[in-house]
Structures are given as structure tokens and as C-alpha cells.
Design an enzyme around this catalytic site. Structure first.
Site, short mmCIF file in Angstrom:
data_model
loop_
_atom_site.label_atom_id
_atom_site.label_comp_id
_atom_site.label_asym_id
_atom_site.label_seq_id
_atom_site.Cartn_x
_atom_site.Cartn_y
_atom_site.Cartn_z
N GLU A 1 4.50 -0.59 1.86
CA GLU A 1 4.56 -0.70 0.39
C GLU A 1 4.64 -2.15 -0.10
OE1 GLU A 1 7.95 1.56 -0.80
OE2 GLU A 1 7.22 3.44 0.06
N GLU B 1 0.84 -1.20 0.00
CA GLU B 1 0.00 0.00 0.00
C GLU B 1 0.87 1.25 0.00
OE1 GLU B 1 0.83 1.62 2.90
OE2 GLU B 1 1.86 -0.24 3.41
#
Length: 355
Positions: free
Chosen positions: A321, A174
Site C-alpha cells: 500500500e 498499490e
């Protein structure tokens, strides 16, 4: 939400007979029983997920990074401006971010999906549910029920397409300025641990901002009448009220991985908070989850304890991430190869301990 209902209905628990067969094979391999520690446990889980022993090697893997912005950033819960979400999403897609480098090193493919950033970015898949992201959950629900459903569908579609394309393992990632605040909210609701204990500094909050994050979450809970009991009774409403679009997409990815019977290697606190929602919706999905790493954000510890899963690596990561999940992939692959390639005592002509 018929697609979600059908997906949940299609998810079956992992195969415990395959896990038992895996343990029996572990005991026959040319090593003292248990000498490979958690690598053996992980290999056994891969057998349970696949329903066969030895398990298929979980590669290639795909890292799916979902990007979105958050209305709660109006409350200044992150020191970074929201424009950074778009900039970082583009950097990840170009291959210049930490998650990009780690995914390459692990031999994984990484794709970024825009589910609700302020603006589009080159190289990022357009999967926008709401351009500009969620609403401020201290004022109104972060998402409408329809938006929440659409974001979950983005993740479901990503999982199904990845498996159709030949990927054997998935990693959720994300990017979104302010997203540790909804993550902490979801983690507190679904673990029952106090907000202050699961809320970390995210991307650099000082003491005053950390206090503010906790206050903002408490405001959201009060406005929407959210408690641990209400979240357990209606997980989707909790996600809709205080979650993010990328959280919802990761819920979809997790459920999609379970539906397709492939391992899902979790990343950090944000992905872990989505896993709590997914498991609340479908308890059988828990068996498909592998904790990629034990990070320094406090929410991770609460999640892995609640879910009863053990992190693969511990390197004090806090990037997000999808980086920590990707970093764990070579270990996951190795666990499968041990069961597939290591000789048994009989194969090697080695006298076993009971002979």
C-alpha cells in the site's frame, strides 16, 4: 506509445559530479568520515538526483496508491475475495489503513487512484483503464498493448502533477487482491531467479495456495512464451502479458519521477517488481530509486540485489500500500538535512583529523 518514448528519452542519468561533491562535503562535516554510514550514502544519492550539493530537502512527499483487480484471481491465488480491493481502497482514501496512518506520521500526502477495480470507491481518483481489472493471464494476456500504455500514462500523469503541485519526493503504493502473483511473475522474469524463490504468501496463502501461485505463474510463462531473455528484449510485452494495471501505473510513476528528477522511494515486493520493468525500459531511472524497506516477502530481496540498491529500514513489513516507502521518508529527509545543516570543521572551528 509516443509519450512513453519521449519520457524515456528525456530521462538523464543522475549527476555523478554532484555525488562526488557530496562525498567531499561529508568528509568536511563535524564527524569521523563515514560515521553516519548509509545515511551518508543516501544523502550523496539525493545530491546526484538533484544535481546539486547540498540537496533540496525532499519534502513534502506524495504517496500514490494505485488500485486494480486481477483476472488471475480466478485461479484462487489469494484467500481474499476481490471485493476487498474496493473496500481497502476506500479505507486507505478515508485515512483508516496502515499506509494512511504511516503517511500522515511522515507528513506525506496520500492519494488513491482507481486504475481498474471491480467498482468505484468514494474518495478515490477515477483513473480507470479497464473496469474490473486485468484478464486471467493463464488464458490470455493480462492487458492489451493499449491498456498497458494507458495504465503507464496514469502513473506518468500522477508524477508530473505531483511535482507541479510542489511535491519533492514520490512513493508508489498499490492495492489489489491477487497482485502478488503478477508481481512474482515479473520479479522472476527480470531477475532470473526461479519463481519458487521469489513467490511469497502475499496476504495469507497457505502451503497449497503458495504452490498453486507458482504453478499459475509457470502456466502464464508457457502460454506467452516468456523467459528472462524475452523480458529483457521486450519489457513492455512481459508487463502486458503477466502484469497488473497497478504495476503498469507504478512503472509510469517511477519513470515520471526520474523525468522530473525527484527521488522515488520504493515500497514492497509489488512496487519493486514494477521498478524492475521501469529500469529495463530505461536503465538511467535506477539512479532515482531509493529502496524504502527490506520486507519479508522474498521478491524484495531479489529485486534490491538485482538493482544494487540498499533498503533504508528493515522492520519485517509486508503490508504494501506504500506503507514501507512512507515509513522511510523521515530518514530520507534527514539524509538531506545532514548535508544542508551540519557544520563543517571550518564552520565550527573544530580541528580536523589532518590538522
Amino acid at each position: 506509445m509516443s509519450t512513453l518514448v519521449e519520457t524515456i528519452a528525456a530521462i538523464t542519468p543522475v549527476d555523478e559530479q554532484a555525488r562526488t561533491a557530496a562525498q567531499e562535503r561529508q568528509n568536511q562535516l563535524t564527524k569521523p568520515p563515514g560515521s553516519l554510514g548509509e545515511l551518508e550514502t543516501l544523502g550523496n544519492q539525493l545530491c546526484a538526483i538533484a544535481g546539486t550539493c547540498p540537496p533540496p530537502v525532499p519534502e513534502p512527499a506524495k504517496v500514490c496508491v494505485f488500485a486494480a483487480d486481477h483476472g488471475v484471481q480466478q485461479q484462487k491465488v489469494s484467500p481474499w475475495p476481490q471485493e476487498v480491493t474496493v473496500q481497502m481502497a476506500a479505507n486507505i482514501a478515508r485515512g483508516g489503513a496502515g499506509a494512511s496512518v504511516i503517511a500522515r506520521a511522515a507528513g506525506a500526502t496520500l492519494t488513491v487512484y482507481d486504475v481498474g477495480m471491480l467498482a468505484s470507491a468514494e474518495g478515490v481518483v477515477d483513473a480507470v483503464v479497464v473496469r474490473g481489472g486485468t484478464a486471467d493471464f493463464t488464458v490470455e494476456p493480462a492487458m492489451t498493448p493499449e491498456q498497458c500504455e494507458q495504465a503507464i500514462q496514469v502513473g506518468l500523469d500522477a508524477a508530473r502533477q505531483a511535482v507541479a503541485d510542489g511535491f519533492k519526493a514520490l512513493v508508489p503504493g498499490e492495492v489489489g487482491i491477487g497482485n502478488t502473483t503478477p508481481s512474482s511473475a515479473l520479479t522472476s522474469l527480470f531477475t532470473g531467479v526461479d519463481v519458487a524463490e521469489v513467490t511469497g504468501r502475499g496476504s495469507g496463502a497457505d502451503d497449497a495456495m503458495l504452490t498453486r501461485k507458482c504453478e499459475v505463474i509457470a502456466q502464464g510463462f508457457a502460454l506467452h512464451g516468456l523467459t528472462t531473455r524475452s523480458a529483457a528484449a521486450d519489457p513492455l510485452r512481459a508487463l502486458q502479458c503477466v502484469g497488473g494495471l497497478e504495476h503498469a501505473a507504478m512503472v509510469g510513476l517511477i519513470l515520471g519521477a526520474a523525468e522530473q528528477q525527484v527521488p522515488l522511494v520504493l515500497d514492497g515486493a509489488i512496487a519493486c517488481s514494477a521498478a524492475l520493468v521501469a529500469v529495463a525500459l530505461c536503465p538511467a531511472a535506477k539512479g532515482y530509486l531509493i529502496a524504502g524497506h527490506a520486507g519479508v516477502e522474498p521478491g524484495i530481496q531479489a529485486v534490491v540485489k538485482t538493482l544494487g540498491i540498499r533498503p533504508v529500514v528493515s522492520l519485517d513489513l509486508r503490508l504494501g500500500e506504500g506503507s514501507g516507502g512512507a515509513l522511510a521518508l523521515p530518514v530520507v529527509v534527514t539524509a538531506a538535512k545532514v548535508l544542508r545543516e551540519m557544520a563543517t570543521f571550518a564552520d565550527a572551528g573544530v580541528t580536523g583529523e589532518h590538522e
